[in-house]
Design a protein around this motif. Structure first.
Motif, PDB file in Angstrom:
ATOM      1  N   ARG A   8       0.841  -1.197   0.000  1.00  0.00           N
ATOM      2  CA  ARG A   8       0.000   0.000   0.000  1.00  0.00           C
ATOM      3  C   ARG A   8       0.875   1.244   0.000  1.00  0.00           C
ATOM      4  NH1 ARG A   8      -5.212  -1.130   0.901  1.00  0.00           N
ATOM      5  NH2 ARG A   8      -5.765   0.980   1.473  1.00  0.00           N
ATOM      6  N   ASP A   9       0.391   2.249  -0.668  1.00  0.00           N
ATOM      7  CA  ASP A   9       1.004   3.564  -0.618  1.00  0.00           C
ATOM      8  C   ASP A   9       0.107   4.404   0.284  1.00  0.00           C
ATOM      9  OD1 ASP A   9       0.967   6.496  -1.642  1.00  0.00           O
ATOM     10  OD2 ASP A   9       2.840   5.671  -2.426  1.00  0.00           O
ATOM     11  N   PRO A  10       0.650   5.119   1.259  1.00  0.00           N
ATOM     12  CA  PRO A  10      -0.206   5.870   2.175  1.00  0.00           C
ATOM     13  C   PRO A  10      -1.064   6.940   1.494  1.00  0.00           C
ATOM     14  CG  PRO A  10       2.134   6.311   2.612  1.00  0.00           C
ATOM     15  CD  PRO A  10       2.064   5.245   1.567  1.00  0.00           C
ATOM     16  N   ASP A  11      -0.638   7.399   0.327  1.00  0.00           N
ATOM     17  CA  ASP A  11      -1.397   8.446  -0.365  1.00  0.00           C
ATOM     18  C   ASP A  11      -2.377   7.905  -1.397  1.00  0.00           C
ATOM     19  OD1 ASP A  11      -0.055  10.501   1.029  1.00  0.00           O
ATOM     20  OD2 ASP A  11       1.639  10.343  -0.360  1.00  0.00           O
ATOM     21  N   THR A  12      -2.009   6.816  -2.077  1.00  0.00           N
ATOM     22  CA  THR A  12      -2.849   6.350  -3.182  1.00  0.00           C
ATOM     23  C   THR A  12      -3.595   5.050  -2.905  1.00  0.00           C
ATOM     24  OG1 THR A  12      -1.021   5.142  -4.208  1.00  0.00           O
ATOM     25  CG2 THR A  12      -1.341   7.442  -4.887  1.00  0.00           C
ATOM     26  N   GLY A  13      -3.251   4.336  -1.837  1.00  0.00           N
ATOM     27  CA  GLY A  13      -3.940   3.073  -1.543  1.00  0.00           C
ATOM     28  C   GLY A  13      -3.149   1.875  -2.048  1.00  0.00           C
ATOM     29  N   ARG A  14      -3.858   0.768  -2.315  1.00  0.00           N
ATOM     30  CA  ARG A  14      -3.215  -0.480  -2.722  1.00  0.00           C
ATOM     31  C   ARG A  14      -2.549  -0.317  -4.078  1.00  0.00           C
ATOM     32  NH1 ARG A  14      -7.514  -3.533  -3.214  1.00  0.00           N
ATOM     33  NH2 ARG A  14      -7.599  -4.163  -1.063  1.00  0.00           N
ATOM     34  N   ILE A  15      -1.278  -0.719  -4.150  1.00  0.00           N
ATOM     35  CA  ILE A  15      -0.569  -0.627  -5.427  1.00  0.00           C
ATOM     36  C   ILE A  15      -0.110  -1.981  -5.935  1.00  0.00           C
ATOM     37  CG2 ILE A  15       0.166   1.769  -5.138  1.00  0.00           C
ATOM     38  CD1 ILE A  15       2.951   0.636  -4.342  1.00  0.00           C
ATOM     39  N   ALA A  16      -0.113  -3.010  -5.054  1.00  0.00           N
ATOM     40  CA  ALA A  16       0.322  -4.331  -5.507  1.00  0.00           C
ATOM     41  C   ALA A  16      -0.308  -5.421  -4.651  1.00  0.00           C
ATOM     42  CB  ALA A  16       1.838  -4.453  -5.457  1.00  0.00           C
TER      43      ALA A  16
END
Length: 98
Positions: A66-74
């Motif tokens: 997860r990216d704290p700014d954009t959400g789930r990334i993988a």
């Protein structure tokens, strides 16, 4: 992309318009036209996708990044014989296997 288990339950994995990875439980739908971006076809898995090597196997683990700014990334799905990584980069769904 839809993953369908042996009981017919389906999980939809796609790249969202905000470039994050979207995972939900929805049934596969028919292909659709995206005008100037072309047509999306829904078809059974082909041998050149990373999931083809794991057909019929049980999922032993699932992890996410997860990216704290954009959400789930993988999303990484682990089988006895290897792993498949699903990630969203620049609005595209990418699959890779190990």
């Amino acid at each position: 992309m839809w993953l369908i288990d042996s009981e017919g339950a389906s999980t939809h994995v796609t790249a969202g318009s905000d470039w994050c990875l979207v995972v939900d439980s929805s049934a596969p739908r028919a292909g659709y036209d995206m005008a100037e971006w072309g047509r999306v076809e829904v078809a059974p898995i082909r041998s050149e996708t990373p999931f083809a090597d794991h057909l019929g196997e049980t999922v032993s683990a699932v992890g996410e990044e997860r990216d704290p700014d954009t959400g789930r990334i993988a999303l990484e799905i682990t089988f006895a014989s290897g792993r498949v990584r699903c990630d969203a980069r620049s609005g595209d769904l990418r699959l890779s296997g190990t």
